[in-house]
Scaffold this active site. Structure first.
Site, PDB file in Angstrom:
ATOM      1  N   ASN A 182     -15.643   0.319   6.304  1.00  0.00           N
ATOM      2  CA  ASN A 182     -15.639   1.280   7.393  1.00  0.00           C
ATOM      3  C   ASN A 182     -15.765   2.680   6.809  1.00  0.00           C
ATOM      4  OD1 ASN A 182     -12.550   1.626   6.856  1.00  0.00           O
ATOM      5  ND2 ASN A 182     -12.808  -0.511   7.481  1.00  0.00           N
TER       6      ASN A 182
ATOM      7  N   GLU B  93      -9.457  -0.152  10.759  1.00  0.00           N
ATOM      8  CA  GLU B  93      -8.794   0.756   9.827  1.00  0.00           C
ATOM      9  C   GLU B  93      -8.732   2.193  10.338  1.00  0.00           C
ATOM     10  OE1 GLU B  93      -7.135  -0.526   7.672  1.00  0.00           O
ATOM     11  OE2 GLU B  93      -8.130  -2.275   6.819  1.00  0.00           O
TER      12      GLU B  93
ATOM     13  N   HIS C  43     -15.063   3.428   2.875  1.00  0.00           N
ATOM     14  CA  HIS C  43     -14.265   2.261   2.476  1.00  0.00           C
ATOM     15  C   HIS C  43     -15.215   1.075   2.344  1.00  0.00           C
ATOM     16  CE1 HIS C  43     -11.454  -0.937   2.189  1.00  0.00           C
ATOM     17  NE2 HIS C  43     -11.464  -1.282   3.468  1.00  0.00           N
TER      18      HIS C  43
END
Length: 197
Positions: free
Chosen positions: A26, A72, A91
């Site tokens: 993400n 997240e 990420h």
């Protein structure tokens, strides 16, 4: 170029490099100081469009958009809230970086560029994805000044001044991990940068 398009281009490129799968990882960018744009859940990385991104209020966590934000979301919010100098977060699930982090070896400084770009990556144990515990553990390391946090058995999170900077951190870290892996194949690290000896 529109910052949302830059973010989506980065997502697709990192997917093409094998640092994420169609639905893993993400990414986000800060917008106007109090908002962020974050990648959605369930949209294949290779098909993502700027219109799929979800706008989120950094203080309240309220999401605005037709898609569901990444699981997240809390981790991204926590990082932005403790580090006002960070404007982009990447990420990914970098295979070599994760591999080095779960081996018995440390991230020896063996290449100057990675030392300059990444610094000293923080390595932490995994917590459940999307949990408040994971968000706190990662943001605590960023609060201490980390540029990259490696989550064992999970992935790596990088924060940068913009999306290109955050991307450079994860790519440099993965190159570093590849070099360490190759060195291990040939008997282990025997030469490192001077201050690691």
């Amino acid at each position: 170029m529109d910052s949302r398009k830059e973010l989506v281009d980065c997502v697709k490129s990192l997917y093409g490099m094998g640092l994420t799968t169609p639905v893993s990882g993400n990414h986000s960018i800060r917008s106007g100081g109090s908002l962020m744009w974050i990648t959605p859940s369930g949209v294949p990385r290779y098909r993502m469009r700027p219109a799929d991104l979800v706008r989120v209020d950094l203080k309240t966590g309220k999401a605005i958009g037709r898609s569901k934000p990444s699981i997240e979301l809390g981790m991204h919010r926590s990082i932005y809230n403790v580090r006002p100098d960070i404007n982009a977060i990447v990420h990914v699930h970098s295979p070599f970086t994760i591999g080095v982090s779960i081996s018995a070896k440390r991230f020896w400084h063996v290449i100057g560029e990675a030392k300059m770009v990444v610094g000293e990556p923080a390595v932490i144990t995994n917590r459940p994805s999307g949990s408040a515990e994971l968000a706190k553990a990662v943001s605590d390391e960023f609060k201490k000044g980390a540029r990259a946090v490696v989550i064992k058995n999970h992935g790596v999170v990088a924060g940068g001044s913009d999306i290109d900077h955050a991307r450079a951190i994860v790519e440099s870290l993965e190159e570093w991990a590849k070099i360490l892996t190759i060195a291990q194949v040939f008997g282990g690290v025997s030469s490192w940068l001077d201050d690691d000896g």
